[in-house]
Design an enzyme around this catalytic site. Structure first.
Site, PDB file in Angstrom:
ATOM      1  N   HIS A  68       0.802  -1.227   0.000  1.00 40.67           N
ATOM      2  CA  HIS A  68       0.000   0.000   0.000  1.00 40.67           C
ATOM      3  C   HIS A  68       0.835   1.277   0.000  1.00 40.67           C
ATOM      4  CE1 HIS A  68       1.001  -0.163   4.258  1.00 40.67           C
ATOM      5  NE2 HIS A  68       0.670   1.108   4.334  1.00 40.67           N
TER       6      HIS A  68
HETATM    7  C1  UD1 Z   1      -2.238   5.361   5.817  1.00 40.35           C
HETATM    8  C2  UD1 Z   1      -0.960   5.873   6.487  1.00 40.35           C
HETATM    9  C3  UD1 Z   1       0.124   4.821   6.388  1.00 40.35           C
HETATM   10  C4  UD1 Z   1      -0.357   3.487   6.917  1.00 40.35           C
HETATM   11  C5  UD1 Z   1      -1.631   3.098   6.189  1.00 40.35           C
HETATM   12  C6  UD1 Z   1      -2.197   1.797   6.697  1.00 40.35           C
HETATM   13  C7  UD1 Z   1      -0.487   8.280   6.373  1.00 40.35           C
HETATM   14  C8  UD1 Z   1       0.287   9.326   5.682  1.00 40.35           C
HETATM   15  N1  UD1 Z   1      -0.449   7.052   5.807  1.00 40.35           N
HETATM   16  O1  UD1 Z   1      -1.970   5.207   4.436  1.00 40.35           O
HETATM   17  O2  UD1 Z   1       1.247   5.234   7.142  1.00 40.35           O
HETATM   18  O3  UD1 Z   1       0.641   2.516   6.702  1.00 40.35           O
HETATM   19  O4  UD1 Z   1      -2.604   4.130   6.402  1.00 40.35           O
HETATM   20  O5  UD1 Z   1      -3.324   1.426   5.972  1.00 40.35           O
HETATM   21  O6  UD1 Z   1      -1.090   8.547   7.393  1.00 40.35           O
HETATM   22  N2  UD1 Z   1      -9.406   4.695   1.753  1.00 40.35           N
HETATM   23  C9  UD1 Z   1     -10.564   3.995   1.735  1.00 40.35           C
HETATM   24  N3  UD1 Z   1     -11.105   3.617   2.937  1.00 40.35           N
HETATM   25  C10 UD1 Z   1     -10.552   3.941   4.119  1.00 40.35           C
HETATM   26  C11 UD1 Z   1      -9.360   4.677   4.121  1.00 40.35           C
HETATM   27  C12 UD1 Z   1      -8.793   5.041   2.931  1.00 40.35           C
HETATM   28  O7  UD1 Z   1     -11.101   3.682   0.691  1.00 40.35           O
HETATM   29  O8  UD1 Z   1     -11.107   3.566   5.174  1.00 40.35           O
HETATM   30  C13 UD1 Z   1      -8.795   5.071   0.464  1.00 40.35           C
HETATM   31  C14 UD1 Z   1      -9.070   6.501   0.093  1.00 40.35           C
HETATM   32  O9  UD1 Z   1      -9.285   6.586  -1.252  1.00 40.35           O
HETATM   33  C15 UD1 Z   1      -7.773   7.205   0.412  1.00 40.35           C
HETATM   34  C16 UD1 Z   1      -6.738   6.109   0.204  1.00 40.35           C
HETATM   35  O10 UD1 Z   1      -7.386   4.889   0.555  1.00 40.35           O
HETATM   36  O11 UD1 Z   1      -7.577   8.316  -0.368  1.00 40.35           O
HETATM   37  C17 UD1 Z   1      -5.510   6.275   1.043  1.00 40.35           C
HETATM   38  O12 UD1 Z   1      -5.857   6.467   2.409  1.00 40.35           O
HETATM   39  P1  UD1 Z   1      -4.928   7.381   3.363  1.00 40.35           P
HETATM   40  O13 UD1 Z   1      -5.449   7.342   4.740  1.00 40.35           O
HETATM   41  O14 UD1 Z   1      -4.716   8.701   2.727  1.00 40.35           O
HETATM   42  O15 UD1 Z   1      -3.539   6.663   3.289  1.00 40.35           O
HETATM   43  P2  UD1 Z   1      -3.145   5.123   3.390  1.00 40.35           P
HETATM   44  O16 UD1 Z   1      -2.555   4.731   2.096  1.00 40.35           O
HETATM   45  O17 UD1 Z   1      -4.282   4.300   3.904  1.00 40.35           O
END
Ligand code: UD1
Length: 387
Positions: free
Chosen positions: A206
């Site tokens: 991820h």
């Molecule tokens: C975040 C953390 C990362 C951690 C990871 C674990 C930061 C900068 N990154 O990354 O350190 O290793 O979580 O999973 O804080 N999304 C969904 N559903 C959700 C959450 C996210 O669909 O419940 C999608 C959204 O489109 C979002 C994307 O995933 O834009 C990324 O989510 P985000 O929280 O920005 O970063 P992660 O890649 O999950």
């Protein structure tokens, strides 16, 4: 002592759960408030962990959701500040390195509320990782730095952090693993997926560096496709990776490997415990695989968790089809040899299932009238701001 805990994203829950459970054993000493920022919000990215880890429901849910780094960080700060003003904690406890961690730390620092950072001091020295920025900011501002390994202490000292702020307490995520391992092993998921213990590859990916660029992701997926010709490959797909992959690639790939939705804690640990090798870019998984003795290939040029290489089962591997396939095949062979009577696993110092007791002991010792119900010696020379 009024303690405000912050959780936001998937890897936070297993770090906060044991600390809250330990504090709950001392209701005379601690009053707790759990704030969930809502950085992660899907059932399988958040809610399932509360169920699996039997965590209390969040007292406040800030519902910040997804966005750019600035948007997400700012939304957490704006929503979190009134909670701190209203509830007036004696300490805030933040964990890990997700965007919610520095956001809440910064709010507390400005309001004069001391912050304890659990999993402090880890450094990849790679500032292209958002998490590295989050770690640096959080550790500069936090008042108590609770470290999982000795290298973390050294990193902090090198950055000029006062030694009195640093406490080596061990790895709290391993507390959760130890407490839940028997339950996880009892889950039927390995058999339900038609897998044989020790004979499959488990994958998670991820990191933006691996999945955001289509070409980079393609390279890793090609490796999985090649491995899938000879071995079962199981891949619970993170929402970020799913978006980047697109439906057509997912459909085509699922003919070769088992693509799953993200899993809850217990099912995932069951799959990890029985895997022949894990291929990942996760931070936590490098630690969990080390504890379980499962070979781990980390698709990254660096790690903030070097102890998992020097004392564990982790190995860094380049993001290339050839490198990943060759390393995975080699690791499967090694795993098979070890299963036949190898030297056995090593576990880093204080990854023993008791880190939360030490954390709570340190905090209890900071109570104005502390008497010592803690399991850790009171730090006599503790000089923490605002205490
Ligand atoms: C975040 C953390 C990362 C951690 C990871 C674990 C930061 C900068 N990154 O990354 O350190 O290793 O979580 O999973 O804080 N999304 C969904 N559903 C959700 C959450 C996210 O669909 O419940 C999608 C959204 O489109 C979002 C994307 O995933 O834009 C990324 O989510 P985000 O929280 O920005 O970063 P992660 O890649 O999950």
């Amino acid at each position: 002592m009024r303690i405000l805990h912050v959780v936001g994203a998937r890897p936070n829950f297993m770090k906060t759960a044991p600390v809250m459970a330990e504090m709950a054993r001392h209701p005379d000493r601690f009053e707790q408030l759990l704030v969930h920022t809502g950085q992660h919000y899907d059932y399988e990215m958040s809610e399932v962990f509360f169920r699996d880890l039997q965590m209390p429901r969040p007292d406040r849910f800030l519902e910040v959701g997804s966005g750019s780094h600035a948007e997400q960080t700012a939304r957490v700060m704006v929503a979190f500040e009134p909670v701190v003003r209203e509830w007036r904690p004696d300490w805030a406890v933040v964990v890990g390195d997700v965007n919610s961690t520095p956001a809440c730390t910064l709010v507390c620092a400005k309001l004069g509320v001391p912050v304890a950072h659990v999993e402090a001091g880890l450094r990849s020295r790679d500032r292209t990782m958002p998490e590295e920025i989050n770690r640096l900011v959080t550790d500069q501002l936090a008042d108590l730095l609770l470290t999982p390994s000795r290298d973390a202490d050294e990193n902090l000292l090198r950055e000029g952090v006062a030694p009195a702020k640093i406490r080596f307490v061990g790895n709290v995520m391993i507390d959760t693993l130890v407490a839940n391992l028997a339950k996880a092993k009892a889950r039927p998921i390995v058999a339900e997926l038609g897998l044989n213990p020790g004979d499959y590859v488990l994958v998670t990916l991820h990191r933006p560096a691996n999945v955001d660029d289509a070409g980079d992701l393609h390279e890793v997926l090609e490796a999985l496709r090649a491995l899938g010709e000879r071995l079962p490959v199981v891949f619970p797909v993170h929402p970020r990776t799913r978006q980047s992959m697109g439906d057509a690639t997912a459909a085509e790939l699922s003919a070769r490997i088992k693509l799953l939705d993200p899993l809850g804690y217990l099912d995932f640990i069951a799959l990890l415990d029985a895997a022949g090798v894990v291929i990942t870019d996760s931070g936590g998984l490098q630690e969990e695989s080390t504890y379980l003795g499962v070979p781990c290939l980390t698709v990254r040029p660096n790690t903030e968790r070097p102890v998992t290489i020097t004392e564990g089962t982790n190995r860094l591997v380049a993001r290339s089809r050839e490198a990943i396939v060759a390393a995975a095949r080699e690791a499967m062979k090694e795993a098979a040899r070890e299963a036949g009577g190898g030297p056995g696993r090593r576990v880093p110092e204080l990854w023993d299932g008791h880190a939360a007791e030490r954390i709570v002991g340190v905090l209890a010792a900071l109570m104005p009238d502390h008497r010592s119900a803690s399991t850790t010696q009171a730090p006599a020379t503790m000089r923490v701001r605002n205490v």
